[in-house]
Design a protein around this motif. Structure first.
Motif, mmCIF file in Angstrom:
data_model
loop_
_atom_site.group_PDB
_atom_site.id
_atom_site.type_symbol
_atom_site.label_atom_id
_atom_site.label_comp_id
_atom_site.label_asym_id
_atom_site.label_seq_id
_atom_site.Cartn_x
_atom_site.Cartn_y
_atom_site.Cartn_z
ATOM 1 N N ASP A 205 2.369 -3.698 -6.803
ATOM 2 C CA ASP A 205 1.739 -2.962 -5.709
ATOM 3 C C ASP A 205 0.259 -3.313 -5.616
ATOM 4 O OD1 ASP A 205 4.137 -1.790 -5.279
ATOM 5 O OD2 ASP A 205 3.655 0.103 -6.276
ATOM 6 N N SER A 206 -0.229 -3.470 -4.396
ATOM 7 C CA SER A 206 -1.642 -3.799 -4.199
ATOM 8 C C SER A 206 -2.510 -2.575 -4.468
ATOM 9 C CB SER A 206 -1.874 -4.292 -2.768
ATOM 10 O OG SER A 206 -1.104 -5.450 -2.511
ATOM 11 N N PRO A 207 -3.705 -2.767 -5.029
ATOM 12 C CA PRO A 207 -4.602 -1.630 -5.270
ATOM 13 C C PRO A 207 -5.001 -0.960 -3.960
ATOM 14 C CG PRO A 207 -5.326 -3.577 -6.485
ATOM 15 C CD PRO A 207 -4.260 -4.031 -5.546
ATOM 16 N N ARG A 208 -5.178 0.336 -4.018
ATOM 17 C CA ARG A 208 -5.637 1.087 -2.854
ATOM 18 C C ARG A 208 -7.163 1.058 -2.830
ATOM 19 N NH1 ARG A 208 -1.796 6.497 -3.366
ATOM 20 N NH2 ARG A 208 0.220 5.411 -3.235
ATOM 21 N N ILE A 209 -7.714 0.551 -1.745
ATOM 22 C CA ILE A 209 -9.166 0.390 -1.645
ATOM 23 C C ILE A 209 -9.704 1.398 -0.630
ATOM 24 C CG2 ILE A 209 -11.046 -1.206 -1.153
ATOM 25 C CD1 ILE A 209 -9.142 -3.485 -1.828
ATOM 26 N N PRO A 210 -10.502 2.367 -1.051
ATOM 27 C CA PRO A 210 -11.047 3.351 -0.109
ATOM 28 C C PRO A 210 -12.073 2.724 0.832
ATOM 29 C CG PRO A 210 -11.975 3.671 -2.293
ATOM 30 C CD PRO A 210 -10.921 2.622 -2.433
ATOM 31 N N LYS A 211 -12.327 3.396 1.920
ATOM 32 C CA LYS A 211 -13.280 2.908 2.907
ATOM 33 C C LYS A 211 -14.676 2.824 2.293
ATOM 34 C CE LYS A 211 -14.948 3.802 7.603
ATOM 35 N NZ LYS A 211 -14.878 4.722 8.774
ATOM 36 N N GLY A 212 -15.362 1.719 2.583
ATOM 37 C CA GLY A 212 -16.708 1.522 2.071
ATOM 38 C C GLY A 212 -16.758 0.790 0.750
ATOM 39 N N PHE A 213 -15.600 0.394 0.208
ATOM 40 C CA PHE A 213 -15.542 -0.310 -1.069
ATOM 41 C C PHE A 213 -14.772 -1.620 -0.905
ATOM 42 C CE2 PHE A 213 -16.418 4.002 -2.267
ATOM 43 C CZ PHE A 213 -17.152 3.929 -3.442
ATOM 44 N N TYR A 214 -14.921 -2.495 -1.889
ATOM 45 C CA TYR A 214 -14.136 -3.722 -1.943
ATOM 46 C C TYR A 214 -13.684 -3.956 -3.380
ATOM 47 C CZ TYR A 214 -18.198 -6.106 -3.987
ATOM 48 O OH TYR A 214 -19.229 -6.470 -4.810
ATOM 49 N N LEU A 215 -12.625 -4.727 -3.541
ATOM 50 C CA LEU A 215 -12.086 -5.023 -4.861
ATOM 51 C C LEU A 215 -12.867 -6.166 -5.496
ATOM 52 C CD1 LEU A 215 -9.925 -4.790 -7.103
ATOM 53 C CD2 LEU A 215 -8.519 -6.373 -5.756
ATOM 54 N N ASP A 216 -13.418 -5.920 -6.675
ATOM 55 C CA ASP A 216 -14.092 -6.969 -7.442
ATOM 56 C C ASP A 216 -13.016 -7.728 -8.216
ATOM 57 O OD1 ASP A 216 -15.593 -8.602 -9.034
ATOM 58 O OD2 ASP A 216 -16.959 -7.033 -9.746
ATOM 59 N N LYS A 217 -12.630 -8.889 -7.696
ATOM 60 C CA LYS A 217 -11.514 -9.637 -8.282
ATOM 61 C C LYS A 217 -11.806 -10.117 -9.696
ATOM 62 C CE LYS A 217 -9.692 -11.177 -3.821
ATOM 63 N NZ LYS A 217 -9.303 -12.347 -2.984
ATOM 64 N N SER A 218 -13.091 -10.271 -10.032
ATOM 65 C CA SER A 218 -13.432 -10.730 -11.381
ATOM 66 C C SER A 218 -13.113 -9.682 -12.443
ATOM 67 C CB SER A 218 -14.916 -11.097 -11.452
ATOM 68 O OG SER A 218 -15.734 -9.954 -11.253
ATOM 69 N N THR A 219 -12.912 -8.432 -12.024
ATOM 70 C CA THR A 219 -12.615 -7.359 -12.976
ATOM 71 C C THR A 219 -11.126 -7.019 -13.030
ATOM 72 O OG1 THR A 219 -12.922 -5.600 -11.319
ATOM 73 C CG2 THR A 219 -14.886 -6.361 -12.504
ATOM 74 N N TYR A 220 -10.332 -7.681 -12.202
ATOM 75 C CA TYR A 220 -8.908 -7.334 -12.108
ATOM 76 C C TYR A 220 -8.148 -7.885 -13.311
ATOM 77 C CZ TYR A 220 -4.296 -6.588 -10.043
ATOM 78 O OH TYR A 220 -3.013 -6.163 -9.803
ATOM 79 N N VAL A 221 -7.487 -6.982 -14.036
ATOM 80 C CA VAL A 221 -6.703 -7.361 -15.216
ATOM 81 C C VAL A 221 -5.383 -6.613 -15.171
ATOM 82 C CG1 VAL A 221 -6.576 -7.398 -17.732
ATOM 83 C CG2 VAL A 221 -8.782 -7.725 -16.601
ATOM 84 N N GLU A 222 -4.300 -7.325 -15.409
ATOM 85 C CA GLU A 222 -2.999 -6.679 -15.532
ATOM 86 C C GLU A 222 -2.201 -7.388 -16.619
ATOM 87 O OE1 GLU A 222 -0.017 -8.774 -12.414
ATOM 88 O OE2 GLU A 222 -1.469 -7.404 -11.506
ATOM 89 N N GLY A 223 -1.285 -6.649 -17.229
ATOM 90 C CA GLY A 223 -0.503 -7.247 -18.302
ATOM 91 C C GLY A 223 0.398 -6.222 -18.962
ATOM 92 N N VAL A 224 0.803 -6.532 -20.189
ATOM 93 C CA VAL A 224 1.686 -5.674 -20.974
ATOM 94 C C VAL A 224 1.015 -5.424 -22.316
ATOM 95 C CG1 VAL A 224 3.955 -5.452 -22.053
ATOM 96 C CG2 VAL A 224 3.730 -6.612 -19.843
ATOM 97 N N ASN A 225 0.903 -4.158 -22.718
ATOM 98 C CA ASN A 225 0.265 -3.852 -23.998
ATOM 99 C C ASN A 225 1.240 -4.064 -25.149
ATOM 100 O OD1 ASN A 225 1.967 -1.620 -24.001
ATOM 101 N ND2 ASN A 225 0.377 -0.189 -23.374
#
Length: 278
Positions: A205-225
């Motif tokens: 699922d794509s992140p929900r981005i509120p109005k007035g903000f943008y996604l900083d792709k350099s901080t995006y991390v996903e995985g399995v612990n």
């Protein structure tokens, strides 16, 4: 309850952490579990330290605040960490006194670092005031030099990792650290997460981005612990960064008690004067 979302409001950014609630598990969401190695435990502890420092910095400071590297002259280098801490404490007391003279409280985060060659330096972040850069240079001149940066210069880097470098987090080379000590002032605001349950969440699922903000792709991390559950972490940045209202700084002004004047100018002096006594 299955997955939860933790939201940290950090003034000009929002940190989102989505992961499985460790108290309740859902069937079918878990991958194969494996035991952590000692090295993985050390990395996990360092990562938590970096994340906590990053949130603390972005919650209390803004892009225009000072980022300074305080270096030592060869003849003023501390012999050990205890002496380095004493020098840092003395410097911060003097700096806090200068801020107090201008009716401001000092907010700071610092990390003392030593390199294999015996060089010492201190990374410092503190709130900006008028003339603050010159004050820092004047107070540190007896120990060494000051290299100037601003928090905005480190916006593309992980500020938490930058301020919490340790022997475990650095590799052999130019930036290797043999000893370090991270600390911060006690008057900083510690951000607390707002937790909500996620129903039917999927890693795709794509992140929900509120109005007035943008996604900083350099901080995006996903995985399995290591427990076998999926997680996702990312930062949302404000498109038009806010600047702290000057009233926020004015609200931290130091109130000084007025001293009563002794002698004829004081209350007792006025009473005696009314009675005709000298």
């Amino acid at each position: 309850m299955g997955y939860i979302r933790e939201r940290y409001d950090l003034f000009n950014s929002i940190e989102i952490r989505e992961h499985m609630d460790c108290r309740h598990h859902e069937e079918g969401d878990r991958c194969e579990k494996r035991k952590r190695t000692p090295e993985e435990m050390k990395r996990a502890n360092q990562r938590r330290k970096e994340e906590k420092a990053r949130r603390l910095i972005w919650a209390n400071f803004e892009p225009g605040d000072y980022v300074r590297t305080l270096t030592f002259k060869k003849d003023r280098r501390p012999r050990d960490m205890k002496e380095a801490q004493a020098i840092k404490a003395k410097f911060l007391r003097q700096l806090s006194r200068e801020y107090g003279k201008r009716y401001y409280k000092l907010l700071w985060v610092a990390n003392i670092e030593a390199t294999p060659g015996g060089a010492w330096h201190i990374h410092l972040i503190c709130n900006r005031i008028e003339g603050g850069g010159d004050i820092i240079k004047d107070l540190w001149r007896e120990y060494g030099g000051v290299y100037d940066q601003e928090l905005a210069d480190l916006d593309g880097k992980d500020i938490g990792a930058y301020m919490t470098k340790s022997p475990e987090s650095t590799e052999a080379g130019e930036h290797k650290v043999t000893e370090s000590r991270y600390s911060h002032s006690r008057n900083l605001t510690t951000p607390e997460p707002k937790r909500t349950e996620i129903s039917g969440w999927k890693i795709s699922d794509s992140p929900r981005i509120p109005k007035g903000f943008y996604l900083d792709k350099s901080t995006y991390v996903e995985g399995v612990n290591t427990a076998g559950y999926r997680y996702r972490i990312y930062m949302l940045r404000r498109i038009q960064p806010r600047k702290r209202d000057r009233k926020i700084y004015e609200s931290t002004r130091i109130r000084r008690k007025r001293r009563r004047k002794p002698g004829p100018e004081g209350a007792l002096g006025r009473i005696l004067h009314q009675d005709g006594r000298p």
